[in-house]
Structures are given as C-alpha cells and as structure tokens.
Design an enzyme around this catalytic site. Structure first.
Site, mmCIF file in Angstrom:
data_model
loop_
_atom_site.group_PDB
_atom_site.id
_atom_site.type_symbol
_atom_site.label_atom_id
_atom_site.label_comp_id
_atom_site.label_asym_id
_atom_site.label_seq_id
_atom_site.Cartn_x
_atom_site.Cartn_y
_atom_site.Cartn_z
ATOM 1 N N THR A 95 0.850 -1.161 0.210
ATOM 2 C CA THR A 95 0.150 0.126 -0.077
ATOM 3 C C THR A 95 0.930 1.144 0.148
ATOM 4 O OG1 THR A 95 -1.616 -1.195 1.142
ATOM 5 C CG2 THR A 95 -1.565 1.122 1.560
ATOM 6 N N SER A 134 2.089 -7.726 -1.018
ATOM 7 C CA SER A 134 3.022 -8.614 -0.392
ATOM 8 C C SER A 134 2.614 -10.070 -0.090
ATOM 9 C CB SER A 134 3.500 -7.949 1.006
ATOM 10 O OG SER A 134 2.204 -8.175 2.083
ATOM 11 N N SER A 135 1.126 -10.313 -0.570
ATOM 12 C CA SER A 135 0.696 -11.434 -0.403
ATOM 13 C C SER A 135 1.342 -12.552 -1.708
ATOM 14 C CB SER A 135 -0.876 -11.742 -0.674
ATOM 15 O OG SER A 135 -1.425 -11.002 -1.797
ATOM 16 N N ASP A 185 0.925 -7.222 5.133
ATOM 17 C CA ASP A 185 0.281 -8.380 5.127
ATOM 18 C C ASP A 185 1.384 -9.627 5.437
ATOM 19 O OD1 ASP A 185 -2.130 -7.345 5.049
ATOM 20 O OD2 ASP A 185 -2.455 -7.977 2.879
#
Ligand code: ASP
Length: 216
Positions: A12, A54-55, A86
């Site tokens: 983000t 980041s997933s 995350d």
C-alpha cells in the site's frame, strides 16, 4: 552523512488511487519527491526489487532482497525495505535467518494508507525508519507507528489502526517520540563479523492448520 539504501518491494505504501482502486504505479519512483526531508537525515539511494502486493512475496523475493543487501553492504550504513504489511513479518523473519553475521540495521516498514494521501502514515513510518537505520542497530526490525520491533518476534494485529504491529512476547528495540530511545539491552547479542547470506529454503513446508478446510 550516513548512507541508506531504500529497497522497495510494493504494498500500500507506494500505491496511488486509480479508478477507485489502489494500483501499483510509477508513483514509487516519486517516493523521494514526496518525502524530500529524508535527504536531510541521510544520503539515500533506492533500488526497486518489485512493486507488488505482499501476498505475492515469497522465497524468490527474499533471495533478491538479501542479494541486494549483500551486494551493497559495504557502501551503505543501513537498509530500509518498504513492504506491504500483510507478509512483512514473513519477509523480516526470513531475512533475520538469511543475513548471518549482520552488523548493520535492516528495517522494514510500510503503511496502512498510501504515501500520496493527505492523512497517510507512510511519511512518519518512512522518515523514522530511515533515521533509525542511521543508528548502530544490528537487527532485522519492523518499524511501524513509532516503534521498532524485532522482525521475527512481530505480529500484524490490526488492519485498520496505524498501530498495525506489535511484538507481544518481546520488548521493542526502539521507540520514537519527542526523542528517539534505543533499547540496546534488547538487541540480539551478535558476534558481528562478515555477512554471509544463507539461501537454502525448502518450498515443501505447509501449514497444517488449514487442513480442516479441505476435509469437507
Ligand atoms: N495488501 C497490502 C500488502 O500487504 C496491504 C499493505 O500494504 O498494507 O501488500
């Protein structure tokens, strides 16, 4: 002046609002334009490893980040990694085991709201992470909302508040308020010495808790 390498991976932090959704953009190249103050704290260079949620970060990215740190280890006093929240703890944990012999700060940070927004937490997090990376902190840490935690003892606990992370079973490594308090007594006692990057990962590890989902 200390030299800090800013390594961007996405999340983000560097996203800009596009058609009502948050999308990765060339915005990340403007980070230093948005927060020019960091240039008064240290000489900054940047390196973009990725610009993704980041997933989607895993072993391949951890190795790239560690290689960037290793290739630039002598030229810089500290490293700041901007990362989605995350899986920030996973990356910090992996790096803490990969960077054997680490004697310089490696600080991950991110934000709950993008840097481009007025009410962003990205500015505070970036400025403080850069400042902390100029101190002698031989740790892989996560800086968020005024506290620096040991990365591999941190948990993401809040998806809404700016205090997204905590380290319930380990005291913070530093706190930022009117001044900066560094808690050296909480540092890992490291031998120091030569950085040695360990990359032997297995991708055959599975979290068994999720099994009940497949049984039905
Ligand atoms: N989904 C985002 C990520 O982890 C959330 C964030 O950046 O905080 O990349």
């Amino acid at each position: 002046m200390k030299r800090i390498l800013l390594i961007h991976t996405g999340g983000t932090f560097g996203m800009a609002l596009k058609d009502g959704t948050l999308a990765p953009s060339a915005f990340v190249q403007k980070i230093l334009e948005f927060v020019p103050e960091v240039k008064r704290i240290a000489e900054i260079e940047s390196h973009i490893v990725a610009n993704i949620d980041s997933s989607n970060i895993g072993i391949e990215h951890w190795i790239k980040i560690a290689d960037v740190i290793s290739a630039n280890y002598e030229r810089f006093d500290g490293f700041v990694i901007t990362h989605g929240t995350d899986t920030m703890v996973y990356t910090a944990t992996a790096l803490s085991f990969m960077l054997d012999g680490l004697s310089k700060p490696v600080i991950l940070t991110g934000s709950q709201r993008p840097l481009s927004e007025i009410r962003t937490d990205a500015r505070n997090n970036l400025i403080n992470a850069v400042e902390l990376a100029t101190f002698s902190i031989p740790e892989v840490g996560i800086f968020f909302n005024n506290k620096l935690f040991r990365g591999n003892r941190t948990k993401k606990l809040n998806i809404w508040g700016f205090d997204a992370f905590d380290s319930p079973n380990y005291p913070p490594l530093a706190e930022v308020g009117v001044g900066i308090e560094i808690y050296k007594e909480n540092f890992l006692k490291r031998e120091g010495g030569k950085l040695n990057v360990l990359k032997n990962f297995s991708d055959k590890v599975f979290l068994r808790e999720n099994f009940s989902f497949f049984k039905n």
